[in-house]
Design an enzyme around this catalytic site. Structure first.
Site, PDB file in Angstrom:
ATOM      1  CG  HIS A 186      39.805 154.187  60.986  1.00 49.72           C
ATOM      2  ND1 HIS A 186      39.381 153.068  61.657  1.00 49.72           N
ATOM      3  CD2 HIS A 186      38.691 154.694  60.381  1.00 49.72           C
ATOM      4  CE1 HIS A 186      38.084 152.893  61.467  1.00 49.72           C
ATOM      5  NE2 HIS A 186      37.656 153.874  60.694  1.00 49.72           N
ATOM      6  CG  HIS A 222      34.483 155.396  65.290  1.00 49.14           C
ATOM      7  ND1 HIS A 222      35.230 154.254  65.054  1.00 49.14           N
ATOM      8  CD2 HIS A 222      34.086 155.842  64.062  1.00 49.14           C
ATOM      9  CE1 HIS A 222      35.268 154.017  63.747  1.00 49.14           C
ATOM     10  NE2 HIS A 222      34.582 154.964  63.135  1.00 49.14           N
ATOM     11  CB  CYS A 259      34.683 151.311  60.995  1.00 51.14           C
ATOM     12  SG  CYS A 259      35.172 152.050  59.425  1.00 51.14           S
TER      13      CYS A 259
END
Length: 269
Positions: free
Chosen positions: A260, A221, A86
């Site tokens: 995401h 995040h 990620c």
């Protein structure tokens, strides 16, 4: 037919980014331009019905996502595909900044891409229990119970600031510093480590020549998980909130709006 749509999206968005910078590829002949692309998934391979051929090989490998950009646009600097899960998009930007500072290239194109092209990857992620059952990302909320997958691509064009000012470029923002590290040992393989996150923030501040008091907003995040969000907030409080002379510190995340984006999460933020 064999080309991963992620490669197509990168071609389109990278071209748009260069146009926005008033640097169409035909003006980059002889300019050492680096490409740093965050990409992780290979969902499109699931649709391969016959034996793979050369087109499937070059159409789906991560390295070819960067290589295709260089080939299509005639760019001769480093062309690197980055897979750090990620953080891929942000690590790509970090590597691009390092290359610019060292003189390895005089212009850099950096970003990330992520498309959900097969149900299998979502089924596998679901087994990790990290997806929100209700399909809603609730970052920093007491009801947070998982993230929601998003799709997209983001690309930025980078130069050394002195070169951009010299060339009369329109400067959207300045990257003062960056840092990369890993959680190391934590409570589990996918669990974050608060001490590592604190160290990362402090290292990035030092690289930028700044202090906690210089930071007014943090794009976190913030995946909306009950495990990750509190740890991230604890790290932000320790590294910034307790050292900024009680100044307001705004913290947010783009994920409740976009989902995401995984390999492109950092560049979306």
């Amino acid at each position: 037919r064999a080309l991963d749509p992620q490669h197509r999206l990168l071609l389109e968005v990278a071209w748009e980014a260069l146009e926005d910078a008033a640097l169409p590829p035909d003006r980059l002949t002889g300019v050492r331009t680096g490409l740093y692309i965050g990409i992780t998934s290979q969902d499109y391979r699931d649709w391969l019905s016959d034996a793979p051929d050369a087109y499937w090989a070059t159409g789906n490998g991560h390295c070819f996502a960067a290589g295709r950009l260089a080939y299509t646009m005639g760019l001769t600097g480093p062309a690197i595909a980055v897979d750090t899960a990620c953080s891929s998009g942000l690590v790509a930007v970090h590597l691009a900044c390092q290359a610019l500072r060292s003189g390895e290239c005089s212009l850099a194109v950096a970003g990330g891409v992520s498309l959900v092209l097969s149900p299998r990857s979502t089924q596998l992620i679901k087994k990790t229990r990290s997806l929100a059952p209700d399909g809603v990302c609730k970052t920093f909320d007491a009801r947070a119970n998982g993230y929601v997958r998003g799709e997209g691509c983001g690309v930025v064009v980078l130069k050394r600031l002195d070169h951009a000012l010299r060339d009369g470029d329109r400067v959207h923002a300045v990257i003062r510093g960056s840092a990369v590290n890993q959680d190391g040992r934590s409570s589990g393989f996918t669990a974050p480590n608060v001490l590592a996150q604190i160290a990362l923030i402090e290292t990035a501040l030092a690289d930028a020549g700044l202090t906690a008091a210089d930071i007014g907003q943090v794009e976190a995040h913030g995946t909306g998980t009950a495990l990750g969000d509190p740890i991230e907030m604890e790290a932000l409080v320790a590294a910034l909130g307790k050292k900024n002379h009680r100044a307001p510190l705004y913290v947010g995340s783009v994920k409740p709006n976009l989902g995401h984006l995984e390999a492109a999460a950092g560049i979306a933020g």
